[in-house]
Motif scaffolding. Structure first.
Motif, PDB file in Angstrom:
ATOM      1  N   ASN A 201       0.908  -1.325   0.032  1.00  0.00           N
ATOM      2  CA  ASN A 201       0.032  -0.215   0.047  1.00  0.00           C
ATOM      3  C   ASN A 201       0.962   1.149  -0.042  1.00  0.00           C
ATOM      4  N   LEU A 202       1.951   1.123   0.690  1.00  0.00           N
ATOM      5  CA  LEU A 202       3.036   2.413   0.835  1.00  0.00           C
ATOM      6  C   LEU A 202       3.749   2.543  -0.477  1.00  0.00           C
ATOM      7  N   VAL A 203       3.778   1.626  -1.287  1.00  0.00           N
ATOM      8  CA  VAL A 203       4.822   1.998  -2.472  1.00  0.00           C
ATOM      9  C   VAL A 203       4.520   3.092  -3.331  1.00  0.00           C
ATOM     10  N   PRO A 204       3.298   3.421  -3.713  1.00  0.00           N
ATOM     11  CA  PRO A 204       3.250   4.743  -4.428  1.00  0.00           C
ATOM     12  C   PRO A 204       3.576   6.000  -3.924  1.00  0.00           C
ATOM     13  N   CYS A 205       3.532   5.982  -2.517  1.00  0.00           N
ATOM     14  CA  CYS A 205       3.855   6.772  -1.466  1.00  0.00           C
ATOM     15  C   CYS A 205       5.486   7.131  -1.395  1.00  0.00           C
ATOM     16  N   TYR A 206       6.108   6.133  -1.362  1.00  0.00           N
ATOM     17  CA  TYR A 206       7.546   6.084  -1.011  1.00  0.00           C
ATOM     18  C   TYR A 206       8.498   5.721  -2.321  1.00  0.00           C
ATOM     19  N   PHE A 207       8.133   5.303  -3.442  1.00  0.00           N
ATOM     20  CA  PHE A 207       8.822   4.980  -4.484  1.00  0.00           C
ATOM     21  C   PHE A 207       8.568   5.823  -5.650  1.00  0.00           C
ATOM     22  N   GLU A 208       8.982   6.783  -6.150  1.00  0.00           N
ATOM     23  CA  GLU A 208       8.571   7.894  -7.331  1.00  0.00           C
ATOM     24  C   GLU A 208       8.265   7.101  -8.501  1.00  0.00           C
ATOM     25  N   HIS A 209       9.284   5.903  -9.076  1.00  0.00           N
ATOM     26  CA  HIS A 209       9.049   5.470 -10.246  1.00  0.00           C
ATOM     27  C   HIS A 209       8.167   4.452 -10.043  1.00  0.00           C
ATOM     28  N   SER A 210       7.516   3.858  -9.323  1.00  0.00           N
ATOM     29  CA  SER A 210       6.636   2.669  -9.185  1.00  0.00           C
ATOM     30  C   SER A 210       5.384   3.192 -10.312  1.00  0.00           C
ATOM     31  N   LYS A 211       4.990   1.965 -11.013  1.00  0.00           N
ATOM     32  CA  LYS A 211       3.576   2.207 -11.520  1.00  0.00           C
ATOM     33  C   LYS A 211       2.669   1.255 -11.236  1.00  0.00           C
ATOM     34  N   ILE A 212       1.313   1.691 -11.310  1.00  0.00           N
ATOM     35  CA  ILE A 212       0.234   0.756 -11.141  1.00  0.00           C
ATOM     36  C   ILE A 212      -0.264   0.255 -12.445  1.00  0.00           C
ATOM     37  N   ILE A 213      -0.263  -0.973 -12.929  1.00  0.00           N
ATOM     38  CA  ILE A 213      -0.584  -1.274 -14.048  1.00  0.00           C
ATOM     39  C   ILE A 213      -2.017  -1.719 -13.819  1.00  0.00           C
ATOM     40  N   LYS A 214      -3.143  -0.778 -14.763  1.00  0.00           N
ATOM     41  CA  LYS A 214      -4.413  -1.113 -14.539  1.00  0.00           C
ATOM     42  C   LYS A 214      -5.057  -1.657 -15.968  1.00  0.00           C
ATOM     43  N   ASP A 215      -4.106  -2.711 -16.593  1.00  0.00           N
ATOM     44  CA  ASP A 215      -4.594  -3.571 -17.700  1.00  0.00           C
ATOM     45  C   ASP A 215      -5.614  -4.727 -17.112  1.00  0.00           C
ATOM     46  N   PRO A 216      -6.604  -4.657 -17.380  1.00  0.00           N
ATOM     47  CA  PRO A 216      -7.737  -5.936 -16.901  1.00  0.00           C
ATOM     48  C   PRO A 216      -7.302  -7.171 -17.170  1.00  0.00           C
ATOM     49  N   GLY A 217      -6.097  -7.436 -18.233  1.00  0.00           N
ATOM     50  CA  GLY A 217      -5.673  -8.685 -18.528  1.00  0.00           C
ATOM     51  C   GLY A 217      -4.618  -9.076 -17.620  1.00  0.00           C
ATOM     52  N   VAL A 218      -4.159  -8.254 -16.835  1.00  0.00           N
ATOM     53  CA  VAL A 218      -2.910  -8.744 -16.079  1.00  0.00           C
ATOM     54  C   VAL A 218      -3.471  -9.033 -14.570  1.00  0.00           C
ATOM     55  N   ASN A 219      -3.417 -10.227 -14.097  1.00  0.00           N
ATOM     56  CA  ASN A 219      -3.958 -10.541 -12.872  1.00  0.00           C
ATOM     57  C   ASN A 219      -5.310 -10.410 -12.543  1.00  0.00           C
ATOM     58  N   MET A 220      -6.024 -10.960 -13.632  1.00  0.00           N
ATOM     59  CA  MET A 220      -7.499 -11.247 -13.602  1.00  0.00           C
ATOM     60  C   MET A 220      -7.670 -12.306 -12.529  1.00  0.00           C
TER      61      MET A 220
END
Length: 409
Positions: A201-220
């Protein structure tokens, strides 16, 4: 420097972590990954005591025994954590290991299956240090599990998938994550922690170059089926008629009753999702053919001391309770260790301590009599204590429900 550095002609790899009872799932994952990602390596980290006879049955599989990954305080951590906790908490340490060899590394849960190339996923690591996927991308609070409340309890990102690139920020991340997992990576949502997952949960707060992948085909997965539907077009699965299905997570899947979808979801009844029927039935057939019935019967070797005595869940939690001050730098399984002396004195080890079934919230119905007796005790407590002190007592019991938080007994 970690103890194992692999030579590889590829800059990309993926790996999974499991005990032997999940090896059939890992075999299917390995095969599906290799078929669609040719220029990548794949490794299986096995969370059991070394068993060369077992490994010899799978000569083409890259098996790494957990005792070989250079984990700090290995013997202590194998006892402090149960199989789910230990298997999840070694992920960041393994990522550190593989970043010594590879430029891009993915972790995939053993019960995931690859349906299309993951090249676009790897490509995200050209521009980002860490890639993660949300459990859900649309709100859901409809009286069924899982829902928004459960995502807040266990983590808003699902760690059946994560990727990192070989950069300074990713290395800082995996070291930070590993430290947190090995100190407090317990399955205790009442204490605000949930194995390796809640920390992310803390990754987007602490690590600037992280990305949340919102492709619905990944990890359905079962927890996001409310927002995703499958279709079959031109020889491949599509999610929501637009995105290729790349990775499906068959969490808590029973191949003998595949149309249940998952044991831990209540939103869809057995057979209700016709769009998933072929996928679920095909995976069940493949899982059974991979030896699921035999492999799933393997007992977790770290549930037993070398003497053969069972390690109870209570003993694990007492060992993890800092109030007892058990040393981390000794092997707790040795007959002369502080833990073994304590366990013998308190009769927490021996033939009278038998293996326990792993219980979940769904098992409460089997204890209706005990629940009624507890309810009676609560009513008496409320009458004796009054509303204010009863409220304080309940708050304390929530804290003390973790054996790690209790004073020495």
């Amino acid at each position: 420097m970690l103890p194992i550095v692999y030579k590889s002609q590829f800059g990309r790899a993926a790996f999974t972590v499991c005990a032997r009872n999940y090896f059939a799932q890992a075999l299917l994952l390995e095969n599906s990954f290799r078929l669609l990602n040719l220029e990548c390596d794949f490794h299986i980290v096995l969370m059991d005591r070394r068993d060369e006879a077992f490994a010899s049955k799978f000569p083409s599989i890259s098996i790494i025994w957990v005792e070989d990954i250079g984990l700090p305080h290995f013997h202590a951590n194998a006892l402090r954590f149960d199989v789910i906790e230990f298997s999840t908490n070694v992920k960041p340490h393994c990522l550190s290991l593989f970043l010594n060899t590879y430029q891009k590394v993915l972790y995939l849960d053993p019960d995931t299956f690859v349906f299309d190339t993951l090249a676009p996923v790897y490509d995200e690591l050209d521009h980002h240090s860490i890639i993660i996927t949300p459990a859900s991308m649309t709100p859901v609070l409809d009286g069924h599990r899982p829902d928004d409340i459960e995502f807040l309890r266990v983590g808003v990102f699902n760690l059946g998938f994560i990727g990192v690139s070989a950069c300074d920020e990713a290395r800082r991340f995996v070291h930070w994550w590993s430290d947190r997992c090995l100190s407090d990576g317990f399955h205790e949502t009442q204490s605000g922690v949930f194995v390796d997952q809640k920390w992310i949960n803390l990754v987007p707060c602490y690590f600037e170059h992280s990305k949340i992948i919102k492709d619905p085909g990944v990890n359905m997965a079962p927890w996001n089926l409310h927002e995703r539907r499958l279709s079959w077009e031109d020889g491949k699965y599509l999610v929501n008629a637009s995105s290729p299905l790349r990775l499906f997570h068959f969490s808590s899947f029973d191949p003998h009753r595949p149309l249940i979808i998952a044991k831990r979801q209540t939103r869809f009844a057995e057979g209700e999702r016709a769009d998933l029927s072929s996928l679920l039935n095909d995976y069940a057939t493949a899982l059974l053919a991979a030896g699921f019935d035999e492999l799933s019967q393997h007992e977790y070797s770290f549930d037993y001391f070398p003497s053969g005595d069972y390690v109870s869940p209570t003993l694990r939690r007492l060992y993890a309770n800092p109030a007892y001050k058990f040393p981390m730098d000794e092997d707790p399984a040795q007959p002369s260790s502080a833990l073994m002396r304590f366990a013998r004195e308190k009769r927490l080890i021996g033939k009278h301590v038998t293996k326990s079934k792993r219980q979940t919230a769904g098992d409460i119905g089997a204890y209706s009599r005990q629940v009624r007796l507890l309810g009676l005790g609560f009513r008496i407590g409320l009458k004796i204590l009054g509303p204010n002190r009863y409220f304080l007592l309940m708050r304390y019991l929530a804290h003390a429900s973790s054996i790690r938080n209790q004073p020495p007994l």
